[in-house]
Design a protein around this motif. Structure first.
Motif, PDB file in Angstrom:
ATOM      1  N   ILE A 129       0.819  -1.209   0.000  1.00  7.22           N
ATOM      2  CA  ILE A 129       0.000   0.000   0.000  1.00  7.22           C
ATOM      3  C   ILE A 129       0.852   1.258   0.000  1.00  7.22           C
ATOM      4  O   ILE A 129       0.523   2.249  -0.652  1.00  7.22           O
ATOM      5  N   TYR A 130       1.996   1.253   0.725  1.00  2.00           N
ATOM      6  CA  TYR A 130       2.786   2.474   0.831  1.00  2.00           C
ATOM      7  C   TYR A 130       3.746   2.670  -0.336  1.00  2.00           C
ATOM      8  O   TYR A 130       4.374   3.720  -0.453  1.00  2.00           O
ATOM      9  N   THR A 131       3.893   1.666  -1.206  1.00  4.51           N
ATOM     10  CA  THR A 131       4.742   1.835  -2.397  1.00  4.51           C
ATOM     11  C   THR A 131       3.924   2.054  -3.664  1.00  4.51           C
ATOM     12  O   THR A 131       4.498   2.220  -4.737  1.00  4.51           O
ATOM     13  N   LYS A 132       2.598   2.058  -3.551  1.00  3.08           N
ATOM     14  CA  LYS A 132       1.774   2.371  -4.712  1.00  3.08           C
ATOM     15  C   LYS A 132       1.877   3.858  -5.026  1.00  3.08           C
ATOM     16  O   LYS A 132       2.278   4.659  -4.181  1.00  3.08           O
ATOM     17  N   ALA A 133       1.466   4.208  -6.228  1.00  2.13           N
ATOM     18  CA  ALA A 133       1.698   5.578  -6.710  1.00  2.13           C
ATOM     19  C   ALA A 133       0.944   6.616  -5.888  1.00  2.13           C
ATOM     20  O   ALA A 133       1.542   7.556  -5.357  1.00  2.13           O
ATOM     21  N   LEU A 134      -0.379   6.464  -5.762  1.00  2.00           N
ATOM     22  CA  LEU A 134      -1.183   7.504  -5.129  1.00  2.00           C
ATOM     23  C   LEU A 134      -0.828   7.737  -3.660  1.00  2.00           C
ATOM     24  O   LEU A 134      -0.636   8.894  -3.252  1.00  2.00           O
ATOM     25  N   PRO A 135      -0.723   6.694  -2.823  1.00  2.00           N
ATOM     26  CA  PRO A 135      -0.338   6.955  -1.423  1.00  2.00           C
ATOM     27  C   PRO A 135       1.018   7.632  -1.295  1.00  2.00           C
ATOM     28  O   PRO A 135       1.211   8.514  -0.451  1.00  2.00           O
ATOM     29  N   GLY A 136       1.978   7.214  -2.126  1.00  2.00           N
ATOM     30  CA  GLY A 136       3.306   7.831  -2.065  1.00  2.00           C
ATOM     31  C   GLY A 136       3.280   9.292  -2.451  1.00  2.00           C
ATOM     32  O   GLY A 136       3.940  10.138  -1.820  1.00  2.00           O
ATOM     33  N   ILE A 137       2.495   9.611  -3.492  1.00  2.00           N
ATOM     34  CA  ILE A 137       2.403  11.005  -3.940  1.00  2.00           C
ATOM     35  C   ILE A 137       1.721  11.868  -2.877  1.00  2.00           C
ATOM     36  O   ILE A 137       2.150  12.991  -2.592  1.00  2.00           O
ATOM     37  N   VAL A 138       0.642  11.333  -2.289  1.00  2.00           N
ATOM     38  CA  VAL A 138      -0.084  12.088  -1.259  1.00  2.00           C
ATOM     39  C   VAL A 138       0.799  12.326  -0.040  1.00  2.00           C
ATOM     40  O   VAL A 138       0.830  13.419   0.531  1.00  2.00           O
ATOM     41  N   MET A 139       1.559  11.308   0.374  1.00  2.00           N
ATOM     42  CA  MET A 139       2.439  11.457   1.540  1.00  2.00           C
ATOM     43  C   MET A 139       3.600  12.396   1.245  1.00  2.00           C
ATOM     44  O   MET A 139       4.079  13.107   2.137  1.00  2.00           O
ATOM     45  N   GLY A 140       4.062  12.425   0.000  1.00  2.00           N
ATOM     46  CA  GLY A 140       5.240  13.215  -0.339  1.00  2.00           C
ATOM     47  C   GLY A 140       5.052  14.713  -0.176  1.00  2.00           C
ATOM     48  O   GLY A 140       6.018  15.435   0.067  1.00  2.00           O
ATOM     49  N   GLY A 141       3.815  15.206  -0.315  1.00  5.25           N
ATOM     50  CA  GLY A 141       3.595  16.641  -0.206  1.00  5.25           C
ATOM     51  C   GLY A 141       3.358  17.143   1.205  1.00  5.25           C
ATOM     52  O   GLY A 141       3.311  18.358   1.432  1.00  5.25           O
ATOM     53  N   VAL A 142       3.212  16.224   2.173  1.00  5.39           N
ATOM     54  CA  VAL A 142       2.879  16.630   3.538  1.00  5.39           C
ATOM     55  C   VAL A 142       4.025  17.398   4.184  1.00  5.39           C
ATOM     56  O   VAL A 142       3.844  18.488   4.734  1.00  5.39           O
ATOM     57  N   LEU A 143       5.234  16.830   4.132  1.00  4.83           N
ATOM     58  CA  LEU A 143       6.370  17.447   4.830  1.00  4.83           C
ATOM     59  C   LEU A 143       6.768  18.804   4.227  1.00  4.83           C
ATOM     60  O   LEU A 143       7.000  19.759   4.978  1.00  4.83           O
ATOM     61  N   PRO A 144       6.864  18.957   2.899  1.00  8.83           N
ATOM     62  CA  PRO A 144       7.158  20.302   2.368  1.00  8.83           C
ATOM     63  C   PRO A 144       6.101  21.336   2.760  1.00  8.83           C
ATOM     64  O   PRO A 144       6.443  22.475   3.093  1.00  8.83           O
ATOM     65  N   PHE A 145       4.837  20.928   2.740  1.00 10.04           N
ATOM     66  CA  PHE A 145       3.796  21.878   3.137  1.00 10.04           C
ATOM     67  C   PHE A 145       3.894  22.216   4.621  1.00 10.04           C
ATOM     68  O   PHE A 145       3.648  23.358   5.019  1.00 10.04           O
ATOM     69  N   GLY A 146       4.281  21.241   5.438  1.00  8.99           N
ATOM     70  CA  GLY A 146       4.456  21.509   6.861  1.00  8.99           C
ATOM     71  C   GLY A 146       5.528  22.538   7.144  1.00  8.99           C
ATOM     72  O   GLY A 146       5.496  23.213   8.178  1.00  8.99           O
ATOM     73  N   CYS A 147       6.484  22.683   6.228  1.00  7.57           N
ATOM     74  CA  CYS A 147       7.555  23.670   6.413  1.00  7.57           C
ATOM     75  C   CYS A 147       7.112  25.090   6.062  1.00  7.57           C
ATOM     76  O   CYS A 147       7.745  26.047   6.498  1.00  7.57           O
ATOM     77  N   ILE A 148       6.075  25.220   5.273  1.00 10.46           N
ATOM     78  CA  ILE A 148       5.735  26.549   4.754  1.00 10.46           C
ATOM     79  C   ILE A 148       4.385  27.063   5.212  1.00 10.46           C
ATOM     80  O   ILE A 148       4.071  28.228   4.963  1.00 10.46           O
ATOM     81  N   PHE A 149       3.565  26.241   5.892  1.00 14.45           N
ATOM     82  CA  PHE A 149       2.175  26.656   6.083  1.00 14.45           C
ATOM     83  C   PHE A 149       2.054  27.871   7.009  1.00 14.45           C
ATOM     84  O   PHE A 149       1.146  28.693   6.836  1.00 14.45           O
ATOM     85  N   VAL A 150       2.957  28.021   7.983  1.00 12.30           N
ATOM     86  CA  VAL A 150       2.897  29.198   8.852  1.00 12.30           C
ATOM     87  C   VAL A 150       3.257  30.452   8.056  1.00 12.30           C
ATOM     88  O   VAL A 150       2.585  31.485   8.130  1.00 12.30           O
TER      89      VAL A 150
END
Length: 663
Positions: free
Chosen positions: A516-537
């Protein structure tokens, strides 16, 4: 001897540059020296005695539709002058014009009448003008005045603290609802108490601060002494004038506009001016009282620390993979000498014959990457200029002008990168590649922008771009950007394709079932979380500056956050790319682009949250404008972050496959 000669020349050049830089002012930002008209020395001096007041567009936090000052039935100058505006000011919708208010330096006046406006019952034109003012009062539209290239500020207390907030504007008026609840500025006084009534601020008390500058100081060319303005503050008041003269403004009754006009209504517009000497404030630091009153500096540092923690975490993960896992993998793969060991290959080396297989839609990918690189360098150079002080709030429109000029002039890197990637993927339709690189992404942006401009035209907003400016933007696009993209593509196609470290097999390898974690969609969705966490404030402050009309000046913070964003996108993409390759999934091209590019989706979701919970925007037109401009921002951010992630992953994949022995 020659090297020593050149070294001395460089030192001399640096010294001369430093020497002249001490007297350098940005164009239009040099100080203006004033003198009193009562001073005899002013007659033979180059200092000025008249202080012009300019007015800008009126805007509101409850609407995205700004209006020109002349759209309101306010006092107008007899000979209206429009200062020359740069491209950024026009695109941002600034419409600066001269005002009827006349000031002379150090000449304090009280209750000077500017004009009188009369509205009669049954007069359609009077009713139309009055209804327009009432409509904008209800939406809390703000006036913006400019004195000596400084915003005239309205300073008021924030909550119960002693600190004052200085807003670069003041309201047209305020409204008391049918239930007797005062909105916006009506809470500042008990005079505003009549139900279902509009109050207009028809009087302003101006307080102008100045400091004395001696004739021998740098930048002055006056005889005797002169003065420079260091602050411009006002207090708006609603006054029902009685009689004429200074006592006319002392009436305690407010200027009320009833919901229904039953009789003749007369509104007098007046002003008072007071000059005070501020020897403790220098001209170079005169913006400090405005910028320092803006809160959230501590939150900015919290945002930076939060982002740094995420970067350190990702860096640790990537370092562990690079130094431990990859090092062991490469050592083990390179020690496989006999055929039995070679048949026991597993992990990322197993897909070496397919990892550089060209992806589907390679043309579109190369176009996105070319435009992403264009946006990356545009952002980087703009932030560098901003950190050096060239794009300060005092230099109006400079930020947008810089962005547009850089975007147009960076067409060459876009064409070059797109052509190099497309040729390396085996593409042969170079004409289509060049045209799509030069036209596709800019065309999407211009199409949305033109549609939004049509809405502004229909609503008669001052933010509507004039037809001549639209033609100028098209000329910049087709006259400069497109030819530069062709030049870049020419050099890109002229070079040999990028040589990959391993050969590609003719028959594609079958990809095993993925978890499940190596499929395309879950990996893409997880990949954007950390960069957004750096900039949301930081994103909150940027959106505030755009939609809440607050000044953004902490470019050092945003540059640091941009660097953190680049690191986070790169490391998150490399991390997930390694996991996918270990799962024998070699479709990494689009996945690398979309993994970090998915940060833009989180940006769009946050923009929806900001619209619903932070803004008070109402109306179909304003809602369409908000989401239209947000789509442009999200699309640009998608290209930027996607390109950062792709090239990081591209470097990583080439690096690991270039150090293993492949038969």
């Amino acid at each position: 001897m020659i090297s020593k000669y050149y070294w001395n020349c460089w030192l001399a050049a640096i010294f001369v540059l430093f020497h002249f830089s001490t007297g350098f002012y940005l164009p239009g930002l040099a100080p203006v020296t004033y003198c009193s008209s009562k001073d005899d020395s002013a007659k033979n001096s180059k200092c000025k005695t008249h202080i012009p007041i300019f007015v800008n567009r009126l805007d509101s936090m409850e609407s995205i539709l700004p209006y020109d000052y002349s759209s309101f039935d306010f006092c107008q100058a007899e000979d209206v002058r429009y200062p020359v505006e740069n491209l950024g000011q026009v695109v941002f919708g600034e419409r600066i014009q001269s005002s009827p208010y006349n000031l002379s330096f150090n000449d304090g006046v009280k209750c000077i009448n500017v004009c009188q406006k009369t509205y009669k019952k049954g007069d359609k034109e009077s009713i139309r003008k009055l209804n327009f003012i009432k409509k904008q009062v209800k939406k809390n539209y703000q006036q913006h005045w400019i004195i000596d290239n400084m915003p005239v500020t309205w300073c008021y207390d924030v909550d119960e603290s002693d600190k004052k907030y200085c807003a670069p504007g003041f309201p047209v008026g305020c409204y008391v609802t049918e239930k007797g609840v005062g909105k916006d500025a009506c809470v500042t006084s008990e005079l505003f108490k009549s139900k279902d009534t509009y109050y207009v601020f028809n009087h302003v008390d101006l307080v102008i601060g100045y400091h004395e500058v001696k004739a021998n100081e740098l930048g002055t060319s006056i005889t005797g002494s002169g003065y420079r303005l260091v602050s411009a503050k006002l207090t708006p008041k609603s006054v029902q004038h009685k009689g004429k003269g200074p006592s006319a403004c002392e009436n305690p009754k407010a200027m009320a506009i009833p919901s229904t006009l039953d009789d003749v209504l007369t509104i007098n517009y007046t002003y008072s001016v007071t000059f005070i000497e501020r020897s403790d404030v220098r001209w170079s630091s005169r913006w400090d009282y405005i910028l320092d009153s803006m809160p959230h500096t501590n939150i900015q540092w919290f945002s930076i620390m939060n982002s740094l923690v995420i970067v350190l975490f990702l860096s640790g993960m990537v370092a562990m993979i690079m130094l431990r896992t990859l090092h062991k993998d490469i050592a083990r793969y390179n020690q496989m000498d006999n055929s039995e060991d070679a048949q026991e290959e597993f992990g990322w080396k197993l897909v070496h014959g397919d990892v550089f297989r060209p992806p589907r839609k390679g043309m579109l990918l190369s176009v996105f990457l070319g435009n992403g690189i264009q946006i990356f360098f545009m952002t980087l150079i703009t932030l560098l200029f901003a950190c050096l002080g060239f794009l300060s709030p005092a230099n109006r429109g400079a930020l947008m002008t810089c962005v547009l000029v850089l975007y147009v002039c960076l067409g060459t890197p876009a064409g070059y990168v797109s052509a190099r990637i497309y040729k390396s993927l085996g593409g042969e339709r170079w004409k289509s590649n060049v045209l799509l690189t030069a036209l596709l992404c800019p065309g999407v942006i211009f199409g949305i922008f033109f549609f939004l401009n049509m809405i502004l035209w229909i609503e008669s907003s001052s933010a509507a771009i004039p037809f001549g400016t639209l033609v100028a933007l098209l000329a910049l696009w087709f006259g400069i950007s497109v030819p530069l993209a062709f030049v870049g593509a020419y050099f890109g196609f002229k070079k040999r394709p990028i040589e990959q470290p391993v050969r590609t097999n003719q028959i594609p390898r079958q990809i095993p079932d993925q978890s499940i974690y190596t499929k395309a969609l879950p990996g893409i969705v997880m990949g954007g979380v950390l960069p957004f966490g750096c900039i949301f404030v930081q994103l909150f402050f940027i959106l505030n500056s755009i939609w809440s009309h607050q000044m953004y000046y902490m470019f050092g913070f945003i540059f640091l956050v941009f660097v953190i964003l680049v690191l986070t996108c790169s490391e998150a993409t490399v991390l997930l790319c390694y996991f996918h390759l270990c799962a024998e999934n070699y479709h990494w091209w689009w996945r690398a682009f979309l993994t970090s590019g998915f940060t833009a989706v989180y940006l769009f979701i946050y923009s929806i949250h900001y619209f619903v919970y932070k803004l008070e925007i109402s109306g179909v037109a304003s809602t369409m404008l908000y989401f239209g401009y947000t789509l442009i921002l999200v699309f640009l951010f998608f290209l930027l972050t996607g390109s950062i992630g792709f090239f990081s992953c591209f470097w990583f994949v080439r690096k690991i496959y270039s150090v293993v022995k492949v038969d």
